[in-house]
Design a protein around this motif. Sequence first.
Motif, PDB file in Angstrom:
ATOM      1  N   ILE A   1       0.851  -1.184   0.000  1.00  0.00           N
ATOM      2  CA  ILE A   1       0.000   0.000   0.000  1.00  0.00           C
ATOM      3  C   ILE A   1       0.888   1.236   0.000  1.00  0.00           C
ATOM      4  N   ILE A   2       0.496   2.230  -0.819  1.00  0.00           N
ATOM      5  CA  ILE A   2       1.283   3.460  -0.965  1.00  0.00           C
ATOM      6  C   ILE A   2       0.360   4.647  -0.724  1.00  0.00           C
ATOM      7  N   PHE A   3       0.737   5.497   0.200  1.00  0.00           N
ATOM      8  CA  PHE A   3      -0.026   6.708   0.498  1.00  0.00           C
ATOM      9  C   PHE A   3       0.685   7.917  -0.093  1.00  0.00           C
ATOM     10  N   PRO A   4      -0.066   8.964  -0.459  1.00  0.00           N
ATOM     11  CA  PRO A   4       0.602  10.172  -0.970  1.00  0.00           C
ATOM     12  C   PRO A   4       1.582  10.779   0.028  1.00  0.00           C
ATOM     13  N   GLU A   5       1.342  10.546   1.318  1.00  0.00           N
ATOM     14  CA  GLU A   5       2.197  11.115   2.349  1.00  0.00           C
ATOM     15  C   GLU A   5       3.554  10.421   2.449  1.00  0.00           C
ATOM     16  N   THR A   6       3.671   9.217   1.897  1.00  0.00           N
ATOM     17  CA  THR A   6       4.934   8.482   1.967  1.00  0.00           C
ATOM     18  C   THR A   6       5.857   8.938   0.841  1.00  0.00           C
ATOM     19  N   SER A   7       7.058   8.416   0.828  1.00  0.00           N
ATOM     20  CA  SER A   7       7.973   8.739  -0.273  1.00  0.00           C
ATOM     21  C   SER A   7       8.110   7.518  -1.179  1.00  0.00           C
ATOM     22  N   TRP A   8       8.480   7.792  -2.431  1.00  0.00           N
ATOM     23  CA  TRP A   8       8.624   6.703  -3.389  1.00  0.00           C
ATOM     24  C   TRP A   8       9.862   6.932  -4.240  1.00  0.00           C
ATOM     25  N   GLY A   9      10.736   5.957  -4.260  1.00  0.00           N
ATOM     26  CA  GLY A   9      11.961   6.023  -5.027  1.00  0.00           C
ATOM     27  C   GLY A   9      12.939   5.016  -4.458  1.00  0.00           C
ATOM     28  N   GLY A  10      14.050   4.797  -5.152  1.00  0.00           N
ATOM     29  CA  GLY A  10      14.922   3.711  -4.740  1.00  0.00           C
ATOM     30  C   GLY A  10      16.378   4.071  -4.597  1.00  0.00           C
ATOM     31  N   PHE A  11      17.137   3.075  -4.205  1.00  0.00           N
ATOM     32  CA  PHE A  11      18.580   3.163  -4.111  1.00  0.00           C
ATOM     33  C   PHE A  11      19.195   2.509  -5.356  1.00  0.00           C
ATOM     34  N   LYS A  12      20.489   2.677  -5.490  1.00  0.00           N
ATOM     35  CA  LYS A  12      21.265   2.022  -6.549  1.00  0.00           C
ATOM     36  C   LYS A  12      20.631   2.279  -7.921  1.00  0.00           C
ATOM     37  N   ALA A  13      20.474   1.229  -8.722  1.00  0.00           N
ATOM     38  CA  ALA A  13      19.997   1.426 -10.097  1.00  0.00           C
ATOM     39  C   ALA A  13      18.497   1.648 -10.194  1.00  0.00           C
ATOM     40  N   SER A  14      17.820   1.766  -9.066  1.00  0.00           N
ATOM     41  CA  SER A  14      16.369   1.982  -9.094  1.00  0.00           C
ATOM     42  C   SER A  14      15.983   3.436  -9.256  1.00  0.00           C
ATOM     43  N   GLY A  15      16.955   4.327  -9.341  1.00  0.00           N
ATOM     44  CA  GLY A  15      16.588   5.685  -9.691  1.00  0.00           C
ATOM     45  C   GLY A  15      17.254   6.769  -8.885  1.00  0.00           C
ATOM     46  N   ILE A  16      16.803   7.990  -9.146  1.00  0.00           N
ATOM     47  CA  ILE A  16      17.329   9.194  -8.520  1.00  0.00           C
ATOM     48  C   ILE A  16      16.146  10.044  -8.073  1.00  0.00           C
ATOM     49  N   GLY A  17      16.172  10.494  -6.831  1.00  0.00           N
ATOM     50  CA  GLY A  17      15.113  11.370  -6.336  1.00  0.00           C
ATOM     51  C   GLY A  17      13.951  10.593  -5.753  1.00  0.00           C
ATOM     52  N   ARG A  18      12.949  11.338  -5.296  1.00  0.00           N
ATOM     53  CA  ARG A  18      11.769  10.747  -4.669  1.00  0.00           C
ATOM     54  C   ARG A  18      10.509  11.387  -5.215  1.00  0.00           C
ATOM     55  N   GLU A  19       9.457  10.570  -5.293  1.00  0.00           N
ATOM     56  CA  GLU A  19       8.135  11.062  -5.596  1.00  0.00           C
ATOM     57  C   GLU A  19       7.265  10.874  -4.358  1.00  0.00           C
ATOM     58  N   LEU A  20       6.130  11.550  -4.353  1.00  0.00           N
ATOM     59  CA  LEU A  20       5.186  11.538  -3.233  1.00  0.00           C
ATOM     60  C   LEU A  20       5.792  12.228  -2.009  1.00  0.00           C
ATOM     61  N   GLY A  21       4.950  12.540  -1.034  1.00  0.00           N
ATOM     62  CA  GLY A  21       5.393  13.189   0.172  1.00  0.00           C
ATOM     63  C   GLY A  21       6.023  14.549  -0.106  1.00  0.00           C
ATOM     64  N   PHE A  22       6.676  15.095   0.904  1.00  0.00           N
ATOM     65  CA  PHE A  22       7.354  16.384   0.733  1.00  0.00           C
ATOM     66  C   PHE A  22       8.485  16.271  -0.285  1.00  0.00           C
ATOM     67  N   GLY A  23       9.157  15.112  -0.334  1.00  0.00           N
ATOM     68  CA  GLY A  23      10.234  14.928  -1.294  1.00  0.00           C
ATOM     69  C   GLY A  23       9.760  15.090  -2.720  1.00  0.00           C
ATOM     70  N   GLY A  24       8.515  14.673  -3.011  1.00  0.00           N
ATOM     71  CA  GLY A  24       7.969  14.841  -4.341  1.00  0.00           C
ATOM     72  C   GLY A  24       7.800  16.301  -4.707  1.00  0.00           C
ATOM     73  N   LEU A  25       7.368  17.111  -3.743  1.00  0.00           N
ATOM     74  CA  LEU A  25       7.237  18.552  -3.972  1.00  0.00           C
ATOM     75  C   LEU A  25       8.609  19.191  -4.161  1.00  0.00           C
ATOM     76  N   GLN A  26       9.559  18.809  -3.335  1.00  0.00           N
ATOM     77  CA  GLN A  26      10.902  19.372  -3.396  1.00  0.00           C
ATOM     78  C   GLN A  26      11.600  19.046  -4.714  1.00  0.00           C
ATOM     79  N   GLY A  27      11.162  17.962  -5.375  1.00  0.00           N
ATOM     80  CA  GLY A  27      11.750  17.591  -6.646  1.00  0.00           C
ATOM     81  C   GLY A  27      11.495  18.600  -7.753  1.00  0.00           C
ATOM     82  N   TYR A  28      10.517  19.505  -7.556  1.00  0.00           N
ATOM     83  CA  TYR A  28      10.188  20.495  -8.583  1.00  0.00           C
ATOM     84  C   TYR A  28      10.541  21.916  -8.157  1.00  0.00           C
ATOM     85  N   ALA A  29      11.346  22.029  -7.086  1.00  0.00           N
ATOM     86  CA  ALA A  29      11.666  23.357  -6.575  1.00  0.00           C
ATOM     87  C   ALA A  29      13.090  23.369  -6.024  1.00  0.00           C
ATOM     88  N   ALA A  30      13.709  24.530  -6.090  1.00  0.00           N
ATOM     89  CA  ALA A  30      15.048  24.717  -5.540  1.00  0.00           C
ATOM     90  C   ALA A  30      14.949  25.501  -4.240  1.00  0.00           C
TER      91      ALA A  30
END
Length: 477
Positions: A440-469
């Motif tokens: 189960i995934i809630f919008p309040e949680t974060s989504w993203g991985g380590f190693k070859a699974s990616g860079i950055g996070r979606e959802l949660g505050f991290g998702g918002l921060q991904g579009y802002a400096a």
Amino acid sequence: MIETRTDAVFLNGRFHPGKGAPREAVNPATGEAFARFATATPDDVTTAAESAERAFGTWRRLPVSERARFLRGFASGLEARQEALIALQMRNNGKPRMEAEIDLGDAVACFRYYADLVEGGALDRGRVVLPDDGFSGRQVLEPYGPAALIVPWNFPLVTTAWKLAPALAAGCTALLKPSEFTTLAELAYGEIAQEIGLPEGVLSILPGEGAIGAAMLDAPQIRKVSFTGSNATGTRIMGAAAKRLLPVSLELGGKSPIVVLSDADIDAAAELVCGGVFFNAGQICSATSRLIVDEAVADDLIAALRTRIRKMAVGDPRGAIDMGPLTTMAQRDKVLGYLLTARSEGLDCLCGGTGAMGPGFFIEPTVYLDVPETSALWREEIFGPVLSVRRVKGDEAAIALANATDYGLAATVVGGDPVRANAVADRIDAGHVWVNTMQIIFPETSWGGFKASGIGRELGFGGLQGYAALKHITTPA
């Protein structure tokens, strides 16, 4: 009869006829096309990027409460189309009705979450204590600018919401490239934008194949790139973005483990194993397709899996089913290639393994036992309903095997003692770990991985921060 939609390109607040090569939407349960739509051209991308840049100056300065109002408008618009979008997901993706309902609910919740988040002051990071009493500091998040959003075919509406909602909330404008395989559902976002009066240029929707994504990356107005999809495509996108040092978010592949400890409840474990690898026919980046089970309970769990899988109904989503077809013929053929590899390697097949069923893009739920770590089925992301099993002795061996992968997106731990299970979860290298629960995934949680699974996070505050400096302002005290 094949329906035709020529006005499938959303630019400057309205739909336009597409001048690109037409594409067909296919029902994966039958393998037959049911709709045809026009696509965008690189010239459309240029127009969209210029429009997004013009709109950005006004959109970023719009009161946060106004941006939140538009986000809630998207949520309400999706709800108003609930039945039509669920039916379209079933028809175009092959999703069982329950899964299509979950997807729509997730998208709605995401828009409402980001509306609440920014309205609650998330963009204002507040005062910062400085070492010199003569100065005062504060921090705010400023939007990057026009963003290129490139989304996959396995979760249309959902992955778009995960990107579009925080991008708009942060103050970015957006160019959206939906997958060429599942475009039709994504066009609802353009319809809703019209209904709620979203300003021209804030959102463009550009259907098409890879050339459209490449044109978006080349557009000088783009200031942020967010991509969800394969590692191969992610690598190319990162390389293209590096030429202009664009900030990039990449949500890529996984080969996630589900670890079943020696004190696990067998029935609960079997349910979580099946849900983790057969949901959406295994076409999910977090699919727990590596079962690592303690040898003390391995035989009992394998027997329970055999019983449960034999009862699974696989077929057309219009019926009472547990799993539908794979979404595309190409993905079905890719999975068939892994089944051939399994046969050539002489893997022990518990169930399935024979390939396609029926006229559509079906693959039987498949389980292989005691799969060697050197096998491609153990190491590579299959993106289909295929589970590989290995037995281990003790928690240390389970943790080591779980982490012995190039990926690090997700994991599940199943155990009778919550303290012990959480201790194992703490040591698994993954961006999201579930303990004794479904994925189960809630919008309040974060989504993203380590190693070859990616860079950055979606959802949660991290998702918002991904579009802002982050901007720091220093003034005399």
